[in-house]
Write a protein that holds these residues in place. Structure first.
Motif, PDB file in Angstrom:
ATOM      1  N   UNK A  58       0.897  -1.431   0.027  1.00  0.00           N
ATOM      2  CA  UNK A  58       0.027  -0.077   0.017  1.00  0.00           C
ATOM      3  C   UNK A  58       0.971   1.155   0.191  1.00  0.00           C
ATOM      4  N   UNK A  59       0.480   2.281  -0.768  1.00  0.00           N
ATOM      5  CA  UNK A  59       1.218   3.869  -0.823  1.00  0.00           C
ATOM      6  C   UNK A  59       0.928   4.405   0.637  1.00  0.00           C
ATOM      7  N   UNK A  60      -0.198   4.242   1.219  1.00  0.00           N
ATOM      8  CA  UNK A  60      -0.085   4.866   2.366  1.00  0.00           C
ATOM      9  C   UNK A  60       0.336   4.328   3.736  1.00  0.00           C
ATOM     10  N   UNK A  61       1.286   4.854   4.283  1.00  0.00           N
ATOM     11  CA  UNK A  61       1.734   4.424   5.641  1.00  0.00           C
ATOM     12  C   UNK A  61       0.605   4.180   6.570  1.00  0.00           C
ATOM     13  N   UNK A  62      -0.139   4.906   6.758  1.00  0.00           N
ATOM     14  CA  UNK A  62      -1.258   4.826   7.598  1.00  0.00           C
ATOM     15  C   UNK A  62      -2.340   3.795   7.375  1.00  0.00           C
ATOM     16  N   UNK A  63      -2.499   3.556   6.128  1.00  0.00           N
ATOM     17  CA  UNK A  63      -3.395   2.414   6.080  1.00  0.00           C
ATOM     18  C   UNK A  63      -2.326   1.043   6.026  1.00  0.00           C
ATOM     19  N   UNK A  64      -1.181   1.056   5.575  1.00  0.00           N
ATOM     20  CA  UNK A  64      -0.270  -0.300   6.072  1.00  0.00           C
ATOM     21  C   UNK A  64      -0.215  -0.390   7.411  1.00  0.00           C
ATOM     22  N   UNK A  65      -0.098   0.394   8.186  1.00  0.00           N
ATOM     23  CA  UNK A  65       0.140   0.385   9.787  1.00  0.00           C
ATOM     24  C   UNK A  65      -1.278  -0.232  10.207  1.00  0.00           C
ATOM     25  N   UNK A  66      -2.390   0.243   9.703  1.00  0.00           N
ATOM     26  CA  UNK A  66      -3.640  -0.246  10.314  1.00  0.00           C
ATOM     27  C   UNK A  66      -3.833  -1.627  10.113  1.00  0.00           C
ATOM     28  N   UNK A  67      -3.559  -1.992   8.959  1.00  0.00           N
ATOM     29  CA  UNK A  67      -3.691  -3.458   8.392  1.00  0.00           C
ATOM     30  C   UNK A  67      -2.904  -4.271   9.029  1.00  0.00           C
ATOM     31  N   UNK A  68      -1.665  -3.827   9.262  1.00  0.00           N
ATOM     32  CA  UNK A  68      -0.657  -4.698  10.184  1.00  0.00           C
ATOM     33  C   UNK A  68      -1.097  -5.032  11.249  1.00  0.00           C
ATOM     34  N   UNK A  69      -1.697  -4.057  12.083  1.00  0.00           N
ATOM     35  CA  UNK A  69      -2.404  -4.126  13.606  1.00  0.00           C
ATOM     36  C   UNK A  69      -3.627  -5.125  13.298  1.00  0.00           C
ATOM     37  N   UNK A  70      -4.278  -5.146  12.388  1.00  0.00           N
ATOM     38  CA  UNK A  70      -5.662  -5.916  12.326  1.00  0.00           C
ATOM     39  C   UNK A  70      -5.014  -7.567  12.172  1.00  0.00           C
ATOM     40  N   UNK A  71      -3.731  -7.593  11.231  1.00  0.00           N
ATOM     41  CA  UNK A  71      -3.379  -9.212  11.128  1.00  0.00           C
ATOM     42  C   UNK A  71      -2.722  -9.559  12.334  1.00  0.00           C
ATOM     43  N   UNK A  72      -1.966  -8.608  13.184  1.00  0.00           N
ATOM     44  CA  UNK A  72      -1.460  -8.948  14.568  1.00  0.00           C
ATOM     45  C   UNK A  72      -2.336  -9.361  15.411  1.00  0.00           C
ATOM     46  N   UNK A  73      -3.691  -8.842  15.526  1.00  0.00           N
ATOM     47  CA  UNK A  73      -4.647  -9.272  16.439  1.00  0.00           C
ATOM     48  C   UNK A  73      -5.294 -10.382  15.809  1.00  0.00           C
ATOM     49  N   UNK A  74      -5.233 -10.877  14.580  1.00  0.00           N
ATOM     50  CA  UNK A  74      -5.768 -11.988  13.917  1.00  0.00           C
ATOM     51  C   UNK A  74      -4.904 -13.389  14.345  1.00  0.00           C
ATOM     52  N   UNK A  75      -3.591 -12.881  14.419  1.00  0.00           N
ATOM     53  CA  UNK A  75      -2.438 -14.132  14.666  1.00  0.00           C
ATOM     54  C   UNK A  75      -1.939 -14.120  16.230  1.00  0.00           C
ATOM     55  N   UNK A  76      -2.485 -13.239  17.029  1.00  0.00           N
ATOM     56  CA  UNK A  76      -2.004 -13.057  18.170  1.00  0.00           C
ATOM     57  C   UNK A  76      -2.031 -14.484  19.073  1.00  0.00           C
ATOM     58  N   UNK A  77      -3.090 -15.225  19.061  1.00  0.00           N
ATOM     59  CA  UNK A  77      -3.078 -16.497  19.567  1.00  0.00           C
ATOM     60  C   UNK A  77      -2.442 -17.546  18.857  1.00  0.00           C
ATOM     61  N   UNK A  78      -2.572 -17.576  17.476  1.00  0.00           N
ATOM     62  CA  UNK A  78      -2.011 -18.855  16.947  1.00  0.00           C
ATOM     63  C   UNK A  78      -0.510 -18.582  16.582  1.00  0.00           C
ATOM     64  N   UNK A  79      -0.037 -17.480  16.325  1.00  0.00           N
ATOM     65  CA  UNK A  79       1.441 -17.121  16.051  1.00  0.00           C
ATOM     66  C   UNK A  79       1.859 -15.984  16.762  1.00  0.00           C
TER      67      UNK A  79
END
Length: 105
Positions: A58-79
């Motif tokens: 993504x070109x937008x650093x704000x959007x990139x950061x937000x999606x990375x946090x969403x993914x981190x939440x998704x993986x918090x328990x399994x990885x």
């Protein structure tokens, strides 16, 4: 099992014309749901990996950061190690967002 099927169908309906940001958010949400209901951790990991690939392009650093946090939440328990790395990457990326760029997103 029905929930996993519905999630897969929903993600497949996101047209390619939709923004990459929306697609990455949808995949991250799918990964989170799959990880929480313990249906298929491989599918959760695949959705998270695709969302991460899109987020990092993504070109937008704000959007990139937000999606990375969403993914981190998704993986918090399994990885948790990967989730920790994603959180650190999101934090570093978010520090480069200035007010002007964030308003333009």
């Amino acid at each position: 099992m029905r929930a996993a099927r519905l999630l897969a169908e929903t993600i497949s309906l996101i047209p390619s014309a939709v923004s990459d940001f929306a697609r990455a958010c949808g995949l991250a949400a799918s990964a989170q749901a799959l990880a929480q209901i313990d249906v298929d951790s491989d599918r959760a990991a695949e959705s998270a990996a695709e969302a991460e690939r899109i987020a990092r392009s993504l070109a937008s650093p704000g959007q990139t950061a937000l999606v990375l946090v969403y993914i981190a939440v998704a993986l918090a328990r399994v990885d948790p190690k990967h989730a920790t790395r994603l959180t650190a990457d999101a934090e570093r990326t978010a520090r480069f967002v200035d007010d002007g760029r964030m308003r333009a997103d």
